[in-house]
Scaffold this motif. Structure first.
Motif, PDB file in Angstrom:
ATOM      1  N   UNK A   1       0.721  -1.461   0.246  1.00  0.00           N
ATOM      2  CA  UNK A   1       0.215   0.047   0.045  1.00  0.00           C
ATOM      3  C   UNK A   1       1.087   0.985  -0.011  1.00  0.00           C
ATOM      4  N   UNK A   2       0.976   2.161  -0.859  1.00  0.00           N
ATOM      5  CA  UNK A   2       1.737   3.088  -1.275  1.00  0.00           C
ATOM      6  C   UNK A   2       3.147   2.944  -1.297  1.00  0.00           C
ATOM      7  N   UNK A   3       3.445   3.207  -0.368  1.00  0.00           N
ATOM      8  CA  UNK A   3       5.488   2.747   0.435  1.00  0.00           C
ATOM      9  C   UNK A   3       5.430   2.283   1.418  1.00  0.00           C
ATOM     10  N   UNK A   4       4.729   1.453   1.914  1.00  0.00           N
ATOM     11  CA  UNK A   4       4.155   0.169   2.992  1.00  0.00           C
ATOM     12  C   UNK A   4       3.853  -1.247   2.693  1.00  0.00           C
ATOM     13  N   UNK A   5       4.674  -1.656   2.548  1.00  0.00           N
ATOM     14  CA  UNK A   5       5.019  -3.629   2.604  1.00  0.00           C
ATOM     15  C   UNK A   5       4.388  -4.497   3.328  1.00  0.00           C
ATOM     16  N   UNK A   6       3.250  -5.237   4.090  1.00  0.00           N
ATOM     17  CA  UNK A   6       2.598  -6.214   4.884  1.00  0.00           C
ATOM     18  C   UNK A   6       2.787  -7.929   4.219  1.00  0.00           C
ATOM     19  N   UNK A   7       3.501  -7.945   5.542  1.00  0.00           N
ATOM     20  CA  UNK A   7       3.817  -9.612   5.341  1.00  0.00           C
ATOM     21  C   UNK A   7       3.225  -9.988   5.963  1.00  0.00           C
ATOM     22  N   UNK A   8       1.997 -11.219   5.697  1.00  0.00           N
ATOM     23  CA  UNK A   8       0.931 -11.782   6.898  1.00  0.00           C
ATOM     24  C   UNK A   8       1.641 -12.846   7.023  1.00  0.00           C
ATOM     25  N   UNK A   9       1.156 -13.673   8.504  1.00  0.00           N
ATOM     26  CA  UNK A   9       1.889 -14.560   8.867  1.00  0.00           C
ATOM     27  C   UNK A   9       3.411 -14.899   8.797  1.00  0.00           C
ATOM     28  N   UNK A  10       4.303 -13.973   9.180  1.00  0.00           N
ATOM     29  CA  UNK A  10       5.635 -13.750   8.808  1.00  0.00           C
ATOM     30  C   UNK A  10       6.211 -14.861   9.639  1.00  0.00           C
ATOM     31  N   UNK A  11       6.585 -15.414   9.180  1.00  0.00           N
ATOM     32  CA  UNK A  11       8.339 -16.630  10.256  1.00  0.00           C
ATOM     33  C   UNK A  11       9.542 -15.620  10.509  1.00  0.00           C
ATOM     34  N   UNK A  12      10.054 -15.373  11.060  1.00  0.00           N
ATOM     35  CA  UNK A  12      11.519 -14.856  11.557  1.00  0.00           C
ATOM     36  C   UNK A  12      12.460 -15.889  11.980  1.00  0.00           C
TER      37      UNK A  12
ATOM     38  N   UNK B   1      -4.733   2.537   1.627  1.00  0.00           N
ATOM     39  CA  UNK B   1      -4.257   3.993   3.084  1.00  0.00           C
ATOM     40  C   UNK B   1      -4.304   4.219   4.389  1.00  0.00           C
ATOM     41  N   UNK B   2      -3.428   2.273   4.727  1.00  0.00           N
ATOM     42  CA  UNK B   2      -3.101   2.280   5.873  1.00  0.00           C
ATOM     43  C   UNK B   2      -4.670   1.551   6.794  1.00  0.00           C
ATOM     44  N   UNK B   3      -6.107   1.394   5.489  1.00  0.00           N
ATOM     45  CA  UNK B   3      -6.717   0.690   6.336  1.00  0.00           C
ATOM     46  C   UNK B   3      -6.689  -0.511   6.405  1.00  0.00           C
ATOM     47  N   UNK B   4      -6.267  -1.791   6.882  1.00  0.00           N
ATOM     48  CA  UNK B   4      -6.379  -3.092   7.058  1.00  0.00           C
ATOM     49  C   UNK B   4      -7.116  -3.843   6.749  1.00  0.00           C
ATOM     50  N   UNK B   5      -7.691  -4.566   5.929  1.00  0.00           N
ATOM     51  CA  UNK B   5      -8.906  -5.404   5.642  1.00  0.00           C
ATOM     52  C   UNK B   5      -7.896  -7.229   6.370  1.00  0.00           C
ATOM     53  N   UNK B   6      -8.232  -7.357   7.178  1.00  0.00           N
ATOM     54  CA  UNK B   6      -7.271  -8.969   7.968  1.00  0.00           C
ATOM     55  C   UNK B   6      -8.142  -9.569   7.774  1.00  0.00           C
ATOM     56  N   UNK B   7      -7.349 -10.506   7.279  1.00  0.00           N
ATOM     57  CA  UNK B   7      -8.499 -12.147   6.785  1.00  0.00           C
ATOM     58  C   UNK B   7      -7.699 -13.117   7.552  1.00  0.00           C
ATOM     59  N   UNK B   8      -7.999 -13.171   9.033  1.00  0.00           N
ATOM     60  CA  UNK B   8      -7.808 -14.240  10.218  1.00  0.00           C
ATOM     61  C   UNK B   8      -7.986 -15.490  10.121  1.00  0.00           C
ATOM     62  N   UNK B   9      -8.165 -16.007   9.145  1.00  0.00           N
ATOM     63  CA  UNK B   9      -8.930 -17.277   9.534  1.00  0.00           C
ATOM     64  C   UNK B   9      -9.701 -17.906  10.062  1.00  0.00           C
ATOM     65  N   UNK B  10     -10.071 -18.303  11.199  1.00  0.00           N
ATOM     66  CA  UNK B  10     -10.731 -19.045  11.332  1.00  0.00           C
ATOM     67  C   UNK B  10     -11.533 -18.410  12.946  1.00  0.00           C
TER      68      UNK B  10
END
Length: 473
Positions: A148-159, A202-211
């Motif tokens: 989203x613009x200059x931001x990157x969102x990562x879902x279910x991230x493992x470090x 625009x920094x609003x996140x529609x997050x699919x959170x599984x169950x």
């Protein structure tokens, strides 16, 4: 910076046992299967896909996630695509997703292997790609990615260090070649254990959170903090909330639930995030297929469904949604043969319908990358309420596969006019001639032909379309 230069790369046209793809208002322009050797579970060779428009050279690319890496395919001539670059990845990886920002492609993968986050510089295409980052220092695995613009969102991230899973994280792309971690969702909303996918505007996140359902979040870049704006969890026919897409006006959201299989597509009103209202639920094939990933282009929803392919819906009237096109990328099973077998999670993974030319990229897990024209679907509305100019001209195309061939070929040509098919040898001598009254889907036995070069031609209203055919016994 490491450079990968591809002067030549093996590229193949799919041989699907000469099956013809069922469709309505969507035409097949080409079908590419660049990865033939590496196969993951459930015979998967492909996963996510995306697209990119190279403004400086006015070229278009389909970005094809495969089980051995990521292919960058020039689709500027959509009937004759060519592989321009390949970014190797973990072998037999059946989950690979990518997004683009400026002239960079960001690639994540996720399953039981050690993985790397990858950044590719695409500005030198179609000649080469440049590897900017291929490491696990930032993070090791991610199930999904959104920019989203200059931001990157990562879902279910493992470090990697320390080894830990994060439900979702956001990075700054102020320097596109060096993402900087801004915030982890766990720091603010620890009860959200896993974000499977997200659509962000625009920094609003529609997050699919599984169950756990659908959560609407806000990232405040000044406070560097996530907050919760709303939820939609106990809706009818709910399951594992998988992925979503927002309409251009921001009033409606389409989303899919992936598990259990065969749940409907959901369309809801999100004008009031504290009181989301259902508008319509429907299933593309009456309760048989499993919707996977939705997209919205103008007043149309494009939905990838596993065994039954790609569907296009006119959503200009939210309470009266209508099917205006479909293309079955997976003829091995599904409605076309009345048999869904016992493998509901095979077939069409995702699509990209946003290239300036209007073509659609669609990845089938078993069959490869399809390039489709949906011009007829996008001009088919019930009352034309959005003011789209009607186009009555029927697009025509000639598809031949496999090519090279040894036993038989499948011919597919779409038109509303009478036409004549010719098979000629290299001297121009006619071997086969056949007349058709409209579209044709034909098998041609070539076992009796000698190995060599031939030409398939279609003559229609004084116009001739010709493609080269190679016979190799």
């Amino acid at each position: 910076m490491k450079k990968i230069l591809f002067l030549a790369l093996f590229f193949c046209t799919v041989n699907l046992h000469s099956q013809i793809f069922q469709s309505y208002n969507i035409n097949l322009l080409s079908l590419s299967q660049p990865n033939l050797g590496d196969e993951g579970v459930d015979n998967r060779r492909y996963s996510g896909c995306w697209g990119w428009h190279q403004v400086s050279k006015n070229k278009e690319y389909g970005i094809c996630g495969a089980s051995n890496g990521t292919y960058f395919i020039d689709v500027s001539s959509p009937t004759t695509p060519t592989v321009s670059g390949f970014m190797p990845g973990a072998q037999k990886s059946t989950y690979r997703e990518m997004k683009t920002y400026q002239h960079y492609c960001y690639i994540v993968s996720d399953d039981g292997q050690n993985k790397n986050f990858q950044i590719v510089d695409m500005q030198y295409l179609p000649d080469s790609i440049h590897v900017v980052y291929n490491d696990s220092t930032l993070f090791r695995r991610g199930h999904t990615i959104w920019i989203d613009k200059d931001k990157m969102y990562i879902g279910a991230m493992i470090q990697t260090l320390p080894l830990a899973i994060t439900s979702m994280a956001v990075y700054s792309l102020a320097n596109p070649e060096s993402p900087v971690l801004l915030r982890k969702l766990d720091q603010d909303l620890p009860l959200l254990s896993y974000i499977h996918d997200m659509y962000v505007r625009n920094d609003t996140v529609f997050a699919s959170a599984g169950s756990q359902g659908l959560y609407i979040l806000k990232f405040d870049p000044i406070m560097n903090k996530f907050s919760q704006l709303g939820t939609y969890v106990d809706y009818q026919s709910h399951g594992y909330n998988h992925s979503s897409f927002l309409t251009k006006d921001g009033k409606h959201l389409i989303f899919c639930d992936e598990v259990p299989e065969r749940l409907p597509i959901h369309f809801v009103n999100v004008e009031n995030l504290s009181n989301i209202q259902p508008i319509k639920d429907w299933n593309p094939t009456g309760g048989n297929t499993t919707p996977h990933n939705p997209y919205i282009r103008d007043n149309f929803a494009i939905v990838s469904c596993y065994q039954d392919g790609l569907f296009i819906y006119d959503i200009s009237q939210p309470s009266n949604i209508n099917t205006v096109g479909y293309f079955d990328t997976h003829p091995q099973a599904g409605q076309n043969i009345g048999n869904y077998m016992n493998a509901p999670y095979r077939g069409n993974w995702g699509a990209y319908p946003f290239l300036p030319s209007g073509i659609i990229i669609a990845n089938d897990m078993q069959n490869g990358m399809f390039v489709l024209s949906a011009a007829s679907a996008f001009t088919t509305t019930i009352k034309n309420p959005v003011g789209i100019k009607e186009n009555t001209a029927q697009e025509s195309n000639l598809i031949i596969y496999p090519n090279p061939a040894s036993t038989q070929i499948a011919l597919h040509y779409t038109t509303q006019n009478p036409s004549t098919l010719y098979l000629k040898n290299i001297l121009g001598q006619v071997i086969t001639e056949k007349e058709f009254n409209g579209s044709l889907s034909e098998y041609l036995d070539v076992r009796s032909l000698e190995s060599g070069t031939y030409f398939i031609s279609i003559s229609e209203k004084g116009n001739i379309k010709t493609k080269k055919l190679i016979i190799n016994h």
